[in-house]
Design an enzyme around this catalytic site. Structure first.
Site, PDB file in Angstrom:
ATOM      1  N   ASP A 129       1.152  -1.117  -0.224  1.00 45.02           N
ATOM      2  CA  ASP A 129      -0.103  -0.214  -0.469  1.00 45.02           C
ATOM      3  C   ASP A 129       0.706   1.755  -0.054  1.00 45.02           C
ATOM      4  O   ASP A 129       2.574   1.126   0.468  1.00 45.02           O
ATOM      5  CB  ASP A 129      -0.382  -0.501   0.688  1.00 45.02           C
ATOM      6  N   ASP A 154       0.141   4.810   1.208  1.00 41.95           N
ATOM      7  CA  ASP A 154      -0.179   6.575   1.846  1.00 41.95           C
ATOM      8  C   ASP A 154      -0.325   5.521   3.408  1.00 41.95           C
ATOM      9  O   ASP A 154      -0.939   4.311   2.875  1.00 41.95           O
ATOM     10  CB  ASP A 154      -1.369   7.128   2.074  1.00 41.95           C
TER      11      ASP A 154
END
Length: 294
Positions: free
Chosen positions: A37, A39
């Site tokens: 991922d 953020d």
């Protein structure tokens, strides 16, 4: 009102040392894909990743296949992770959960949420969203004031951000841009008050999987809510990852709890999931799992 003294200027970032990449077929662990991922995992939301993170991705790619999967659009991811040519510096770049997908620098998929819904349902969704955000305006204003005392909800805009394929709802608006500290403060008060969680529940009731709209909603980043059609969560990217080619898939994410944007792919039988707290934790876990003893 007492004002905090300005933060001291950050020292200049160290230049990143780029490593020439070994072709996938020649990597010792090329059948293992490591997905991250973005953020909260590789970078603070809306901020640049530290050079050590970009360096980590380069070094991992000497032995493994490496990719990212995030809800943000490609330009945002490129800006956060070292600038131009991101899609060529990783084996996979899955923007907007993989609905906008790249492999080895080439685009392999792109489809918009408007195409999925059709113009009539798209207009109905926008109208319903506007009414819901209006109904929550008083509570939204209260939390915004706690996070940024000088901000006024009526002066803000971009409550619905249309990306290449998906959209993001931001109850407090994205413009004018909040500081890193203000975004973090909003996430804290929102977690306590449950504003985004409540909006997600209402949107799911009105436009979710049990309705004709077939949309899913999840808390994303520090200030937003990610919106995509059913099946367009982060597991969407796995359709481009052949189990015959990639026998093992690791995924690292920070919002791996139910209702978080990383939950579905973290929970997928196709992946080995790893929960992290921030980019520094990601770096530490990766070092322990993939570099120790090598």
């Amino acid at each position: 009102v007492l004002q905090a003294p300005p933060s001291p200027p950050r020292p200049p970032r160290r230049p990143m040392r780029r490593i020439m990449c070994t072709p996938l077929s020649q990597r010792p662990e090329g059948s293992t894909l490591i997905l991250f991922d973005v953020d909260g995992t590789l970078a603070v939301p809306a901020q640049l990743a530290e050079p050590e993170i970009v360096q980590m991705l380069d070094e991992l790619r000497q032995r493994y296949a490496v990719g990212i999967v995030g809800a943000g659009d490609f330009k945002k991811q490129e800006g956060q992770l070292g600038g131009a040519d991101l899609s060529a510096r990783l084996d996979f770049v899955f923007s907007e959960n993989g609905v906008h997908a790249f492999r080895d620098g080439a685009q392999i998929h792109c489809k918009s949420i408007v195409e999925f819904l059709g113009e009539a349902r798209w207009e109905q969704f926008q109208s319903g969203l506007k009414a819901l955000l209006s109904a929550e305006a008083a509570e939204t204003e209260r939390l915004l004031q706690l996070a940024s005392p000088s901000a006024v909800l009526a002066d803000r805009s971009t409550f619905l951000e249309c990306r290449e394929c998906t959209v993001n709802v931001c109850p407090i608006g994205r413009v004018p841009t909040l500081s890193k500290e203000e975004r973090a403060a909003f996430e804290k008060v929102d977690t306590e008050a449950g504003l985004r969680r409540r909006i997600v529940e209402r949107l799911t009731s009105d436009y979710g999987p049990e309705t004709e709209y077939q949309l899913t909603f999840s808390i994303g980043g520090q200030i937003g809510i990610d919106v995509c059609p059913c099946g367009w969560d982060k597991t969407f990217c796995l359709r481009f990852v052949s189990p015959e080619e990639f026998h093992t898939v690791h995924f690292f994410g920070d919002k791996t709890y139910k209702g978080g944007g990383d939950y579905e792919i973290f929970d997928s039988p196709r992946t080995i999931g790893h929960t992290v707290t921030d980019a520094a934790d990601t770096l530490q876990q990766v070092q322990a799992l993939f570099f120790a003893g090598k």
